[in-house]
Design a protein around this motif. Structure first.
Motif, PDB file in Angstrom:
ATOM      1  N   GLU A 271      35.235  31.584  46.661  1.00  0.00           N
ATOM      2  CA  GLU A 271      34.922  32.620  45.871  1.00  0.00           C
ATOM      3  C   GLU A 271      32.991  32.661  45.819  1.00  0.00           C
ATOM      4  OE1 GLU A 271      36.690  35.288  44.697  1.00  0.00           O
ATOM      5  OE2 GLU A 271      38.416  34.518  45.862  1.00  0.00           O
ATOM      6  N   SER A 280      33.584  41.565  34.755  1.00  0.00           N
ATOM      7  CA  SER A 280      35.140  41.615  35.396  1.00  0.00           C
ATOM      8  C   SER A 280      35.093  41.054  36.825  1.00  0.00           C
ATOM      9  CB  SER A 280      35.288  43.182  35.900  1.00  0.00           C
ATOM     10  OG  SER A 280      34.177  43.961  36.652  1.00  0.00           O
ATOM     11  N   ARG A 281      33.793  40.876  37.385  1.00  0.00           N
ATOM     12  CA  ARG A 281      33.540  39.951  38.664  1.00  0.00           C
ATOM     13  C   ARG A 281      33.691  38.589  38.224  1.00  0.00           C
ATOM     14  NH1 ARG A 281      31.041  40.339  43.627  1.00  0.00           N
ATOM     15  NH2 ARG A 281      31.497  38.482  44.716  1.00  0.00           N
ATOM     16  N   GLN A 283      35.432  37.469  35.563  1.00  0.00           N
ATOM     17  CA  GLN A 283      36.739  37.158  35.333  1.00  0.00           C
ATOM     18  C   GLN A 283      37.503  36.754  36.322  1.00  0.00           C
ATOM     19  OE1 GLN A 283      37.349  40.472  33.047  1.00  0.00           O
ATOM     20  NE2 GLN A 283      37.673  39.141  30.940  1.00  0.00           N
ATOM     21  N   ARG A 284      37.190  37.564  37.404  1.00  0.00           N
ATOM     22  CA  ARG A 284      38.144  37.499  38.612  1.00  0.00           C
ATOM     23  C   ARG A 284      38.041  36.074  39.349  1.00  0.00           C
ATOM     24  NH1 ARG A 284      38.378  37.693  43.832  1.00  0.00           N
ATOM     25  NH2 ARG A 284      36.054  37.823  44.026  1.00  0.00           N
ATOM     26  N   VAL A 285      36.894  35.749  39.296  1.00  0.00           N
ATOM     27  CA  VAL A 285      36.283  34.355  40.041  1.00  0.00           C
ATOM     28  C   VAL A 285      37.191  33.164  39.096  1.00  0.00           C
ATOM     29  CG1 VAL A 285      34.865  32.543  40.731  1.00  0.00           C
ATOM     30  CG2 VAL A 285      34.524  35.006  41.010  1.00  0.00           C
ATOM     31  N   ASP A 287      39.796  33.639  37.084  1.00  0.00           N
ATOM     32  CA  ASP A 287      41.365  33.825  37.159  1.00  0.00           C
ATOM     33  C   ASP A 287      41.722  33.044  38.557  1.00  0.00           C
ATOM     34  OD1 ASP A 287      41.352  35.073  34.813  1.00  0.00           O
ATOM     35  OD2 ASP A 287      41.667  37.066  36.038  1.00  0.00           O
ATOM     36  N   VAL A 288      41.139  33.234  39.644  1.00  0.00           N
ATOM     37  CA  VAL A 288      41.496  32.277  40.731  1.00  0.00           C
ATOM     38  C   VAL A 288      41.500  30.939  40.514  1.00  0.00           C
ATOM     39  CG1 VAL A 288      40.551  31.756  43.135  1.00  0.00           C
ATOM     40  CG2 VAL A 288      40.439  34.105  42.317  1.00  0.00           C
ATOM     41  N   ARG A 291      44.413  30.110  38.572  1.00  0.00           N
ATOM     42  CA  ARG A 291      45.754  30.128  39.412  1.00  0.00           C
ATOM     43  C   ARG A 291      46.071  29.478  40.049  1.00  0.00           C
ATOM     44  NH1 ARG A 291      44.693  34.621  40.869  1.00  0.00           N
ATOM     45  NH2 ARG A 291      44.228  34.346  43.187  1.00  0.00           N
TER      46      ARG A 291
END
Length: 857
Positions: A271, A280-281, A283-285, A287-288, A291
């Motif tokens: 990532e 938001s970008r 946060q997405r990283v 979350d990866v 996970r």
């Protein structure tokens, strides 16, 4: 340490630059004041640098720090975090960019180290004596635009008239790879050297694009290899990767992925993010990362603070962090205690004597003490504050790393100037400050510098890079709960392959564990198995499959199994080859002992029978049955019993030739005797008929000749067999894969079957004659017993053939011995047992009258 900024490459093309910022620059073009002699080449560069003067349009930004000198060293550092956003209407000249945000105390300290080094050199009597170095340090505000502007100003001087003959010797900086690339494009065409203390992008080692670029920090190419070796050292093969979306991050990640692939490391996810991206970008990283559990994350990123801040809002399961030098030693990162246990490489720390006192030689300021000298909402400084007690990233000299890179860069430039303008006279340097030094000359001298300063060696290779050495640092929690950096090893790329990485202290892992964490897609395959890749997945995801029969793997995670040598076989675990068991019919095993006992017993029985016959050789029953042939038959039966012993034991060259030939000859001798006895019975009956004189044609001489003739034929067959292709010992590796059968190869199969065929032919002929003579009217007709014996003999050998062919290994030999013994016992029991019974137990029947009495059966 690496501060990267989103960059759209700015290249010098035809000498025209258009910057959406506070200035615009034109070289000898429309709207530019041009003096006589201004020459512009087709590629846009000025050819006569000593005579060109052009006006730099736009407002010059004053340097953050500057001092005049005989020779000037420029510096560009991101002292502030950001710049003021400016909207352009393209109808008026834009206002100059203004720095905003807080001052980066670490970068401020780095810029002050440059001043400290220059002042230290100015006081030196050995380096540039009589020469005073000056400096111009510019704040790039973490902006590529401002960094390029600063590069132009350094090339042009503070005077608005652009004069390429200025006494600028070199430029130190920038911190990030992207602004360093931009600066290099500006000053490179003028051959002005640039020495970066922190730009690590491997792309900057390309001397075709950046011929004037040097650095005192190793390239990311070395760090990528070091990180891959570190991951491999701990057995991690399944990791996640995050990078800064910049020249530094993208090039660094590309180098790392290439090095990781060579080490057999798989990256499950990769990532990227940048500090200017929307939340938001980020946060997405984050979350990866949350996970994917149980995975390691390698982070060559200079913008880690933003990501770690996002991760701290929602705690994620503990994981092991591996960091690049771009963030692993940054003081601001140490506040994220959930990353405790992180490991990574850092540039070597050092001690610069006198640096702390120099840094603290300041008046109290609002930045240091969170106050100001006049009335405000903050408390008022009263002048009693003791700056010596100040604890901040600016005053921290316990982890001097980037500072030392700047320190070495200044000294490298000073040595280059020294070599250009100074000469040794009676071991004393004499320097002429009036000596005009061209930038190109500085480039040449920088490539040659080779010295030691403060205990560290300084030199550059052909790519302008130093020798790659790193410290391996570990984030460990102190008693107070804060994170401290602990050096636990080092990496030295100059050492032989495989010896570069050394770990000399115990590490603390995530959650304070002392056990090395595990990060694999599939557990290691044990010895005796091999990896089979799972369809559609990474090479690090596989199944462990046992090795096929006859193959082993003696290493964990073996990609394939390999067969054992011919005479070896795997053990039960299939991880070692050991010699195959050698099998043959031995005298030591039960089967061999039993067969040998029967063989010796049969020979003894034949000898005992012969003894009985010899003792009663004058008795009617012995004389009536042709005693000479009987003794010869018993002798041949003794040999038949004994020849079976040659089949027991390890085969040898002589035993292989002896066993088959001895068996063939003795059996033919035996059958020949039986055949002659049968013929004698028939002839004796014919002789009793009136007028018959047949016995004179088959007397004892003819009987002996018949036996010898039949036996000679077999001897001839065996001789031809032994001459043409004799039997020989061999190791049978095909019948059983797991053991070796020692046996006698037939040599010529034709010879073997010829020997058996000849015996069978005689046996059948004898059997036919015995059947014809079985009902002759003798009271003691020997043909009956011969018939029974031949019936047993033929039955045994008929069943022998399929049993011989189908029996495996040593049982083939056992079947052959059994056939020999069975047929021999059949002969001796059927022919001689009734006679011995009468001789020993029924002597009243052993009379001439009884023998001559004729009865019809």
């Amino acid at each position: 340490m690496e501060i990267s900024t989103l960059f759209i490459g700015l290249r010098l093309a035809l000498g025209l630059f258009e910057l959406n910022s506070a200035f615009a620059l034109n070289f000898c073009w429309d709207g530019v004041k041009q003096s006589a002699g201004c020459v512009v080449r087709a590629d846009g560069f000025i050819t006569d640098a000593s005579s060109v003067k052009c006006e730099l349009l736009g407002t010059a930004r004053p340097p953050a720090f500057s001092v005049d000198g005989d020779y000037v060293i420029g510096g560009v550092f991101s002292i502030h975090y950001n710049t003021q956003t400016v909207k352009h209407n393209y109808t008026a000249r834009p206002e100059p960019l203004q720095c905003t945000g807080s001052i980066d105390a670490v970068v401020l300290k780095i810029s002050r180290v440059m001043v400290f080094a220059i002042e230290e050199i100015n006081k030196s009597t050995k380096l540039l004596p009589g020469i005073r170095l000056g400096y111009q340090i510019h704040d790039s505000c973490a902006s590529v635009t401002v960094a390029v502007h600063a590069a132009f100003q350094l090339s042009n001087g503070l005077d608005p008239v652009f004069y390429t003959g200025a006494n600028l010797m070199a430029v130190v900086g920038e911190s990030g790879s992207t602004p360093s690339i931009s600066i290099s494009h500006v000053i490179g065409p003028f051959n002005i050297p640039q020495v970066s203390h922190s730009a690590t992008c491997a792309c900057l080692s390309d001397k075709r694009q950046y011929p004037s670029f040097f650095r005192t920090i190793p390239s990311d190419q070395f760090q990528a290899v070091a990180l891959a070796k570190l991951v491999k050292h701990f057995g991690w093969t399944w990791i996640g990767a995050v990078r800064s979306d910049s020249d530094y991050g993208n090039n660094g990640m590309a180098s790392f992925l290439d090095a990781a692939q060579k080490e057999g490391i798989c990256v499950e996810y990769s990532e990227s993010f940048y500090r200017t991206h929307p939340r938001s970008r980020i946060q997405r990283v984050a979350d990866v990362i949350r996970r994917f559990l149980h995975l390691l994350t390698v982070l060559p990123s200079g913008d880690m603070g933003i990501l770690l801040e996002e991760l701290s809002r929602e705690p994620s399961p503990p994981r092991q962090w591996i960091g690049s030098e771009g963030w692993i030693t940054h003081p601001d990162m140490l506040r994220f205690t959930f990353c405790a246990g992180a490991i990574g490489f850092a540039i070597q720390k050092s001690v610069i004597p006198g640096l702390r006192d120099f840094l603290l030689d300041l008046s109290p300021t609002k930045d240091a003490f969170n106050c100001r000298l006049e009335q405000s909402t903050k408390r008022v400084c009263n002048g009693s504050e003791d700056i010596q007690k100040l604890q901040s990233p600016y005053t921290d000299t316990s982890q001097v790393r980037s500072d030392n890179m700047v320190y070495k860069a200044i000294y490298a430039i000073a040595h280059a100037i020294h070599n250009a303008v100074c000469q040794e006279t009676n071991s004393t340097p004499q320097c002429d400050k009036l000596t005009r030094t061209e930038p190109k000359q500085m480039l040449t001298q920088l490539k040659k510098v080779n010295f030691s300063q403060n205990g560290y060696h300084v030199s550059f290779d052909a790519n302008g890079d130093p020798v790659a050495t790193y410290e391996l640092v570990n984030w460990q929690k102190s008693e107070s709960g804060s994170i401290v950096l602990v050096t636990v090893g080092y990496y030295d790329a100059s050492l032989p392959l495989g010896q570069e990485l050394h770990i000399n202290r115990n590490l603390t892992w995530a959650e304070g564990s002392t056990q090395v964490p595990v990060s694999v897609c599939t557990d290691s395959c044990p010895q005796g198995t091999h990896k089979v890749l799972q369809e559609g997945k990474s090479i690090c995801c596989y199944d462990c499959v046992p090795c096929p029969v006859g193959e082993i793997s003696n290493a964990t995670d073996s990609s394939d199994c390999f067969p054992c040598p011919k005479e070896f076989w795997p053990n039960a675990n299939k991880d070692t080859c050991f010699p195959k068991l050698v099998e043959f019919l031995s005298f030591d095993e039960v089967l061999g002992i039993i067969l040998a006992a029967f063989s010796v017993g049969g020979a003894c029985l034949a000898i005992i029978t012969a003894s009985v016959f010899f003792r009663h050789r004058t008795s009617p029953i012995v004389r009536a049955n042709n005693s000479e042939l009987s003794f010869l038959l018993l002798f041949s039966l003794t040999l038949c019993f004994l020849c079976s012993l040659t089949f027991i034991g390890a085969p040898s060259e002589w035993s292989c030739m002896l066993r088959h030939t001895a068996f063939g000859i003795t059996f033919v001798l035996c059958i020949s005797c039986v055949l002659c006895k049968t013929i004698v019975v028939l002839m004796a009956f014919k002789a009793t008929l009136p007028g018959s004189n047949v016995m004179k044609w088959f007397g004892p001489p003819q009987q002996r000749m018949t036996v010898v003739s039949f036996t000679f034929i077999q001897v001839l067959i065996c001789t031809i067999w032994l001459v043409v292709s004799p039997p020989f010992p061999m190791k049978n590796l095909t019948t059983y894969k797991e053991r070796i059968i020692l046996e006698c190869a037939l040599g010529s199969a034709v010879g073997f079957w010829a020997v058996l065929g000849y015996i069978g032919l005689l046996a059948v002929f004898c059997f036919v004659l015995a059947v014809l003579a079985r009902k002759l009217p003798d009271n003691f007709n020997e043909a009956k017993f011969i018939t029974f014996s031949m019936l047993i003999f033929c039955a045994v050998w008929i069943t022998f053939i399929p049993a011989y062919v189908s029996s495996p290994g040593k049982f083939t030999v056992a079947v052959e011995i059994f056939a020999i013994l069975a047929s021999s016992f059949g002969l001796i029991l059927c022919i001689f047992a009734p006679k011995c019974f009468i001789i020993l137990f029924k002597p009243e029947k052993n009379t001439k009258k009884h023998v001559m009495n004729k009865t019809v059966s």
